[in-house]
Design a protein around this motif. Structure first.
Motif, short mmCIF file in Angstrom:
data_model
loop_
_atom_site.label_atom_id
_atom_site.label_comp_id
_atom_site.label_asym_id
_atom_site.label_seq_id
_atom_site.Cartn_x
_atom_site.Cartn_y
_atom_site.Cartn_z
N THR A 247 1.03 -0.83 0.03
CA THR A 247 0.04 0.66 0.25
C THR A 247 0.74 1.11 0.09
O THR A 247 1.66 1.29 0.90
CB THR A 247 -1.48 0.21 1.36
N LYS A 251 0.40 7.58 -2.34
CA LYS A 251 -0.66 7.76 -3.63
C LYS A 251 -1.92 7.62 -3.38
O LYS A 251 -2.72 7.83 -3.78
CB LYS A 251 0.12 7.50 -5.01
N GLY A 252 -1.99 6.93 -1.96
CA GLY A 252 -3.64 6.34 -1.44
C GLY A 252 -3.53 4.89 -1.90
O GLY A 252 -4.48 5.57 -2.64
N ALA A 253 -3.57 3.85 -3.05
CA ALA A 253 -3.22 3.36 -3.65
C ALA A 253 -2.60 1.50 -2.76
O ALA A 253 -1.92 1.62 -2.40
CB ALA A 253 -2.76 3.13 -4.89
N LYS A 264 -1.67 -0.64 -10.17
CA LYS A 264 -2.23 0.06 -9.23
C LYS A 264 -4.39 -0.89 -9.33
O LYS A 264 -4.53 -1.15 -10.07
CB LYS A 264 -2.94 1.13 -10.08
N SER A 266 -6.11 -0.86 -6.52
CA SER A 266 -7.20 0.10 -6.06
C SER A 266 -7.11 1.03 -5.21
O SER A 266 -5.61 1.88 -5.08
CB SER A 266 -8.18 -1.15 -4.94
N CYS A 267 -7.57 1.78 -5.20
CA CYS A 267 -8.03 3.43 -3.99
C CYS A 267 -7.82 2.55 -2.41
O CYS A 267 -8.73 2.08 -2.28
CB CYS A 267 -8.30 4.23 -4.54
N THR A 273 -11.29 1.06 0.66
CA THR A 273 -11.57 0.76 -0.49
C THR A 273 -11.87 0.45 -1.34
O THR A 273 -13.07 0.37 -1.58
CB THR A 273 -10.55 -0.90 -0.46
N ILE A 276 -10.65 0.31 -8.82
CA ILE A 276 -10.54 0.92 -10.41
C ILE A 276 -11.66 1.63 -11.41
O ILE A 276 -12.46 0.46 -10.96
CB ILE A 276 -10.07 0.17 -11.04
N CYS A 290 -11.33 6.86 -8.99
CA CYS A 290 -10.16 6.30 -8.40
C CYS A 290 -9.33 5.15 -10.12
O CYS A 290 -10.63 4.86 -10.45
CB CYS A 290 -10.72 4.83 -7.65
N THR A 294 -3.31 7.38 -12.14
CA THR A 294 -3.72 8.83 -11.17
C THR A 294 -4.80 9.00 -10.09
O THR A 294 -5.87 8.97 -11.74
CB THR A 294 -3.10 9.64 -11.91
N ASN A 295 -5.15 9.23 -9.73
CA ASN A 295 -6.80 9.90 -8.43
C ASN A 295 -6.99 11.10 -9.08
O ASN A 295 -5.43 11.64 -9.49
CB ASN A 295 -5.80 9.34 -7.62
#
Length: 342
Positions: A247, A251-253, A264, A266-267, A273, A276, A290, A294-295
């Motif tokens: 994790t 980046k929160g991913a 990537k 998931s976010c 969680t 995508i 998500c 990139t978020n």
């Protein structure tokens, strides 16, 4: 004097008779006169006791010239790459028209049929266009292999030609159209069973060993054994082994290393969680998307804590306080008025 006048009358009648029976004369009562008009041969005949003249269609003339050779109703002729037929309707009217096409090999093509020429790159159509039978030749929209046309960017499998590596079951091909011109097929990878590996990428054999697909020579591919360490991923000056997961809080991913590529999965926002492609409303009146790379935050209102930064990719401002808003089902999606990424 009377003898001279009588002689003149006889001479005049002979001249008129010669004109009447001339084949080029067009009066309708000329006996057994024939002519051709629009590829149909006609004849004048006399019928009945009253000897009434009648026009009778005899057949069809492919040459459109009056001669002794012509087609009878039901017969066909090949002329100018078409099959012509002489047909008689129920009302006795004859028609001479093209009923089929003739391809480059002399074979009959019925309306609606197609032929592939020049190794499949050219398509010949036989069809009715604008009320007339026509042959239309067009370039195939794609790449041809084994009686199949593959569209642009489509992939398929072809046998390995003079295989350098017997462990390869085939070559992975892809159709390209460079500069929007002609189509051409390229070798783009190796096929191992049901697994396709692009050139320069990695795969795993049934015995557990790892290999890399390489282009040995033009049009030929082979497998090169590799060590599992070559499949590691590098991110933020850290290395991750193949198939490992972690994790990234910045980046929160949730991330995964897959054959040397960082994926990537998931976010993460707080303890939640997100898959995508999922969108949720978050604090500060924004929508969080998500994205697989990139978020994305989508907001209607100007956020005071954000400012334009230089091209070096500096931080866009604090986002730690972001959280999923309560009752997400009651929130409406925001329009894409200002979008920023990190």
């Amino acid at each position: 004097m009377k003898s001279v006048i009588l002689l003149c009358l006889i001479s005049f009648q002979l001249v008129e008779s010669a004109a009447v029976f001339d084949r080029n004369f067009t009066k309708p009562y000329v006996l057994k006169k024939t002519w051709v008009q629009n590829f149909i041969k006609f004849q004048y005949i006399f019928e009945g006791n009253q000897q009434k003249p009648k026009i009778v269609p005899l057949g069809c003339s492919p040459t459109n010239v009056d001669s002794d050779e012509y087609l009878k109703p039901g017969e066909t002729s090949v002329e100018h790459d078409f099959l012509f037929s002489c047909e008689e309707g129920e009302d006795g009217v004859l028609n001479y028209e093209a009923t089929a096409c003739i391809d480059a090999f002399g074979e009959v093509m019925h309306p609606g049929e197609t032929r592939r020429l020049s190794n499949g790159t050219v398509v010949l159509h036989c069809n009715i266009y604008g009320g007339a039978l026509k042959k239309v030749v067009e370039r195939a929209a794609g790449c041809y292999f084994n009686e199949t046309i593959y569209s642009e960017d489509e992939k398929w499998i072809e046998p390995q030609i003079n295989p350098v590596d017997s462990s390869i079951d085939g070559r992975l091909m892809q159709c390209f159209r460079p500069h929007y011109s002609y189509y051409e097929s390229h070798v783009v990878g190796c096929v191992i069973g049901k697994l396709g590996v692009l050139i320069g990428e990695f795969g795993q054999l049934l015995d557990g060993t790892y290999v890399k697909c390489v282009e040995a020579e033009l049009g030929h591919v082979s497998l090169k054994p590799v060590d599992v360490k070559e499949l590691e991923c590098e991110m933020d000056n850290k290395r991750f082994s193949h198939a490992s997961q972690w994790t990234d809080e910045k980046k929160g991913a949730n991330m995964r290393c897959n054959y040397g590529h960082i994926v990537k999965e998931s976010c993460v926002i707080g303890k939640e969680t997100l898959s995508i492609g999922q969108e949720v409303p978050v604090s500060r009146d924004c929508i969080f998307l998500c994205h697989p790379q990139t978020n994305v935050y989508i907001c209607d209102n100007y956020l005071q804590e954000f400012e334009i930064v230089g091209q070096e990719g500096d931080d866009l401002g604090p986002i730690e306080s972001n959280r999923i808003a309560a009752s997400p089902g009651e929130q409406k999606k925001k329009s894409l008025k200002s979008v920023f990424k990190f």
